[in-house]
Write an enzyme that holds these catalytic residues in place. Sequence first.
Site, PDB file in Angstrom:
ATOM      1  NE  ARG A  32       0.597   1.779   4.219  1.00 45.51           N
ATOM      2  CZ  ARG A  32       1.888   2.070   4.165  1.00 45.51           C
ATOM      3  NH1 ARG A  32       2.505   2.249   3.008  1.00 45.51           N
ATOM      4  NH2 ARG A  32       2.609   2.179   5.271  1.00 45.51           N
ATOM      5  CD  GLU A  38       2.442   8.277   6.212  1.00 45.36           C
ATOM      6  OE1 GLU A  38       1.909   7.258   6.697  1.00 45.36           O
ATOM      7  OE2 GLU A  38       2.522   8.493   4.995  1.00 45.36           O
ATOM      8  CG  HIS A  39       3.992   8.829  11.859  1.00 46.57           C
ATOM      9  ND1 HIS A  39       4.432   7.819  12.675  1.00 46.57           N
ATOM     10  CD2 HIS A  39       4.851   8.878  10.821  1.00 46.57           C
ATOM     11  CE1 HIS A  39       5.539   7.298  12.155  1.00 46.57           C
ATOM     12  NE2 HIS A  39       5.807   7.914  11.020  1.00 46.57           N
ATOM     13  CG  ASP A  41      -2.029   4.308  11.626  1.00 44.12           C
ATOM     14  OD1 ASP A  41      -1.116   4.904  12.249  1.00 44.12           O
ATOM     15  OD2 ASP A  41      -1.860   3.179  11.114  1.00 44.12           O
ATOM     16  N   GLY A 131       8.622   1.102   3.109  1.00 38.28           N
ATOM     17  CA  GLY A 131       7.457   1.884   3.553  1.00 38.28           C
ATOM     18  C   GLY A 131       6.215   1.567   2.742  1.00 38.28           C
ATOM     19  CG  ASP A 179       0.766  -0.225   7.205  1.00 35.40           C
ATOM     20  OD1 ASP A 179       0.352   0.898   6.854  1.00 35.40           O
ATOM     21  OD2 ASP A 179       1.873  -0.401   7.735  1.00 35.40           O
TER      22      ASP A 179
HETATM   23  C1  GLA Z   1       3.669   2.278   9.575  1.00 35.79           C
HETATM   24  C2  GLA Z   1       2.606   1.678  10.481  1.00 35.79           C
HETATM   25  C3  GLA Z   1       1.237   2.322  10.216  1.00 35.79           C
HETATM   26  C4  GLA Z   1       1.316   3.849  10.254  1.00 35.79           C
HETATM   27  C5  GLA Z   1       2.484   4.353   9.403  1.00 35.79           C
HETATM   28  C6  GLA Z   1       2.703   5.823   9.560  1.00 35.79           C
HETATM   29  O1  GLA Z   1       3.409   1.957   8.245  1.00 35.79           O
HETATM   30  O2  GLA Z   1       2.500   0.291  10.287  1.00 35.79           O
HETATM   31  O3  GLA Z   1       0.298   1.839  11.140  1.00 35.79           O
HETATM   32  O4  GLA Z   1       1.404   4.306  11.573  1.00 35.79           O
HETATM   33  O5  GLA Z   1       3.700   3.694   9.720  1.00 35.79           O
HETATM   34  O6  GLA Z   1       1.595   6.537   9.114  1.00 35.79           O
END
Ligand code: GLA
Length: 398
Positions: A32, A38-39, A41, A131, A179
């Site tokens: 995905r 971002e950061h 969730d 990522g 994710d």
């Molecule tokens: C990783 C984590 C996700 C999310 C991202 C940042 O991918 O697995 O849950 O926190 O970092 O957005």
Amino acid sequence: MDATFPADPRATETFEKVFGCAPQWGARVPGRVNVIGEHIDYNDGTVLPAAINRYLTVLAAPSEGSDELLVKSDLFPEGARLNLADIPSAQDLEPRWMRYVLGVVAGYQRLGVYVPGMQVWVESTIPVGSGLSSSAALEVAFATLFESASGKSLAPKQKALLCQRAEQEFAGVPCGIMDQFACVLSQKDHFLDIDCRTLEVAHIPFSDPDVTLLIANTGVSHDLATSEYAKRKRDCELALRRLGRTSWRAVTADILASASGLLEESLYRRARHVVTEIERAQTAVDAVRERSWEELGELMDASHQSLAEDYEVSCAELDHMVATGREIGLAGGVYGGRMTGGGFGGSTVWLIRTEAAETIMNRMDEGFEKRTGHVAELFVTRPMRGAQTLTFPETTAS
Ligand code: GLA
């Protein structure tokens, strides 16, 4: 029941060569990319990922009379074995990537689902450590296999939550739900709008052929990613307590500004990222619905700046890639872009004009290796669908 997809005959052939029998079950699960949010969730925010056109594929056959899970892969040449009748604790298990699988096994066993012995082949086109959620794809792929093998399927969200728990408890990563939800629930030509507070999802159409997502992977992964991730999460919990709130959704920019005295400088910046990113991610959904690509691009740009300066999860290679994209700019077909995923390396995501893709990729690639010593990997993708169960010619014919 997951959607189905015909198994790639080449992968089937590999399986037959490795194990000397035909595969009976299989799954393919996309990686995905997160467009924005971002950061947040793990901070009750809303996030906007999409599944990409890179997949992790598993094929499996039962090991008659054996309780062993035997995993082979050209990704992990050492392979791995797991005694399903007596599973070890996570910290004793090597190789480390098997901890994700162990977590999924334990999740189903806890629910009373019998996971039979099997031989599994794993292959993947999702770059590891980029990522782009190769670990969530691995978890979801095994979950899908176990559901096919046991005939017991969880509801899609429950399945994703089981995989998240596997990652948290067995791999020791205190991740959010983005994710695993993206790997399971994504639909073709849609972004997945996840409300991480209520776990409600909405599928937002993204099908304008003139606009495309470009992923530029820096090829870098820094060791601090996991420890810093956990640290950011703890910082956010602390800041929220100091603000006297129970959810970041209840913290507006005004509330934060008036409470600045309660937080030391770096904690204040972490909080500012969370509050502004929650707002940006919500505004972005409207921008996508209205096809306001310039606005979405600006929101992505602002997100990167906030992640780099306030949340401090970027790195030199990501910033270099972002600077190149900014230079190309709107005139060259780039609406905006940012780092995507946990950070400290990995990938950037860009919203670009489809017709300019080739030129943009060349320009981003140009000089990147010389400047950073790493080889970038660039590709375009449209939003794809989530986990699919594989069908084999024999099973479809019967
Ligand atoms: C990783 C984590 C996700 C999310 C991202 C940042 O991918 O697995 O849950 O926190 O970092 O957005």
